[in-house]
Design a protein around this motif. Structure first.
Motif, PDB file in Angstrom:
ATOM      1  N   VAL A 298       6.728 -23.573 -30.090  1.00 20.84           N
ATOM      2  CA  VAL A 298       7.590 -22.790 -29.355  1.00 20.84           C
ATOM      3  C   VAL A 298       8.486 -23.224 -27.973  1.00 20.84           C
ATOM      4  O   VAL A 298       9.484 -23.032 -27.817  1.00 20.84           O
TER       5      VAL A 298
ATOM      6  N   PHE B 108      12.290 -23.241 -28.452  1.00 22.20           N
ATOM      7  CA  PHE B 108      12.680 -22.155 -27.689  1.00 22.20           C
ATOM      8  C   PHE B 108      12.388 -22.513 -26.043  1.00 22.20           C
ATOM      9  O   PHE B 108      11.678 -21.652 -25.476  1.00 22.20           O
TER      10      PHE B 108
ATOM     11  N   SER C 124      20.721 -16.853 -34.463  1.00 19.94           N
ATOM     12  CA  SER C 124      20.053 -18.060 -33.676  1.00 19.94           C
ATOM     13  C   SER C 124      19.899 -17.845 -32.282  1.00 19.94           C
ATOM     14  O   SER C 124      18.724 -17.971 -31.751  1.00 19.94           O
TER      15      SER C 124
ATOM     16  N   GLN D 238      17.736 -14.913 -31.611  1.00 23.79           N
ATOM     17  CA  GLN D 238      16.172 -15.133 -31.862  1.00 23.79           C
ATOM     18  C   GLN D 238      15.526 -16.075 -30.646  1.00 23.79           C
ATOM     19  O   GLN D 238      14.380 -15.626 -30.233  1.00 23.79           O
ATOM     20  N   THR D 239      16.530 -16.907 -30.218  1.00 24.82           N
ATOM     21  CA  THR D 239      16.169 -17.665 -28.689  1.00 24.82           C
ATOM     22  C   THR D 239      15.911 -16.511 -27.710  1.00 24.82           C
ATOM     23  O   THR D 239      14.915 -16.721 -27.141  1.00 24.82           O
TER      24      THR D 239
ATOM     25  N   ALA E 234      12.667 -14.778 -27.890  1.00 22.08           N
ATOM     26  CA  ALA E 234      11.624 -15.688 -27.865  1.00 22.08           C
ATOM     27  C   ALA E 234      11.417 -15.996 -26.335  1.00 22.08           C
ATOM     28  O   ALA E 234      10.175 -15.909 -25.816  1.00 22.08           O
TER      29      ALA E 234
ATOM     30  N   TYR F 136       5.080  -6.860 -30.958  1.00 21.79           N
ATOM     31  CA  TYR F 136       5.086  -8.098 -31.805  1.00 21.79           C
ATOM     32  C   TYR F 136       4.111  -8.310 -32.583  1.00 21.79           C
ATOM     33  O   TYR F 136       4.207  -9.102 -33.863  1.00 21.79           O
TER      34      TYR F 136
ATOM     35  N   TYR G 293       5.643 -10.526 -35.580  1.00 28.08           N
ATOM     36  CA  TYR G 293       6.415 -11.628 -34.920  1.00 28.08           C
ATOM     37  C   TYR G 293       5.362 -12.451 -33.993  1.00 28.08           C
ATOM     38  O   TYR G 293       5.584 -13.366 -33.972  1.00 28.08           O
TER      39      TYR G 293
ATOM     40  N   GLU H 107       9.986 -16.083 -35.880  1.00 32.42           N
ATOM     41  CA  GLU H 107      11.233 -15.619 -35.338  1.00 32.42           C
ATOM     42  C   GLU H 107      12.079 -14.661 -36.395  1.00 32.42           C
ATOM     43  O   GLU H 107      12.857 -14.066 -35.991  1.00 32.42           O
TER      44      GLU H 107
ATOM     45  N   THR I  74      12.362 -10.996 -35.602  1.00 28.60           N
ATOM     46  CA  THR I  74      13.138 -10.790 -34.507  1.00 28.60           C
ATOM     47  C   THR I  74      13.637  -9.406 -34.634  1.00 28.60           C
ATOM     48  O   THR I  74      13.475  -8.459 -33.748  1.00 28.60           O
TER      49      THR I  74
END
Length: 206
Positions: free
Chosen positions: A22, A26, A89, A92-93, A96, A128, A133, A147, A150
């Motif tokens: 991670v 991220f 993307s 998702q970032t 995270a 989560y 997740y 991810e 998400t």
């Protein structure tokens, strides 16, 4: 804040610093968090503040106001993605980063000043786990982040946010209390497992 949290992430997440971990996928970034998390959180306070319905609440409004503001950020992320201005993307970032940042609140789990924020992180980590997740790695016992889940997590956060707003519109303090005390605040086994991974919580209960 970011650097302190990186040390917690390495203790809690499976192979966090490896290429597929991670911290590589991220890496926490202060500016991104200000844009996609803090800004929406503060706007949420300005627009939807629970102090507006304080008279109907059988509990201090701050206890749910901070969790509701965090949900504003989650709802905003989902809305930005659905309106095509935030690519998957980036979405998702952003989630995270939000998830990883939660560890610093768990690390101060006994802080009464941070309790409203901690309540939200308890709820968030339950979501989560519910959506897959976050899972526990079978060999290391540390966390793994997927991810691809998400949107599933954001759907649940957004649903809770809208239910809170509906209860506020109806001045339904009893329903708001139920969301806080039954849905959000209680720990479950997954949350307790996460807490035990933190150095500050090892050997402690509750």
């Amino acid at each position: 804040r970011v650097e302190i949290n990186k040390a917690l992430i390495q203790r809690v997440f499976h192979e966090a610093a490896e290429d597929a971990g991670v911290l590589c996928k991220f890496e926490p970034e202060a500016v991104e968090q200000l844009v996609y998390h803090v800004a929406a959180h503060e706007v949420g306070h300005a627009i939807y503040n629970l102090r507006n319905v304080e008279k109907c609440l059988p509990f201090p409004s701050i206890s749910l106001e901070e969790p509701r503001a965090e949900l504003t950020a989650m709802f905003t992320l989902k809305l930005l993605h659905e309106r095509h201005s935030l690519p998957l993307s980036k979405l998702q970032t952003a989630l995270a980063h939000f998830c990883l940042d939660g560890l610093r609140y768990f690390d101060k789990f006994d802080s009464s000043a941070l309790r409203p924020y901690i309540i939200f992180q308890i709820y968030a980590y339950k979501v989560y786990a519910q959506t897959g997740y976050l899972t526990i790695h079978p060999s290391s016992g540390l966390l793994v982040l997927d991810e691809s889940k998400t949107i599933a997590a954001l759907d649940i956060f957004s649903g809770c946010f809208l239910r809170i707003l509906d209860c506020m519109d109806k001045a339904d303090g009893t329903a708001l209390q139920q969301i806080l005390e039954t849905e959000m605040a209680p720990e479950n086994d997954f949350v307790r497992t996460v807490l035990q991974l933190l150095p500050s919580r090892k050997g402690k209960t509750g």
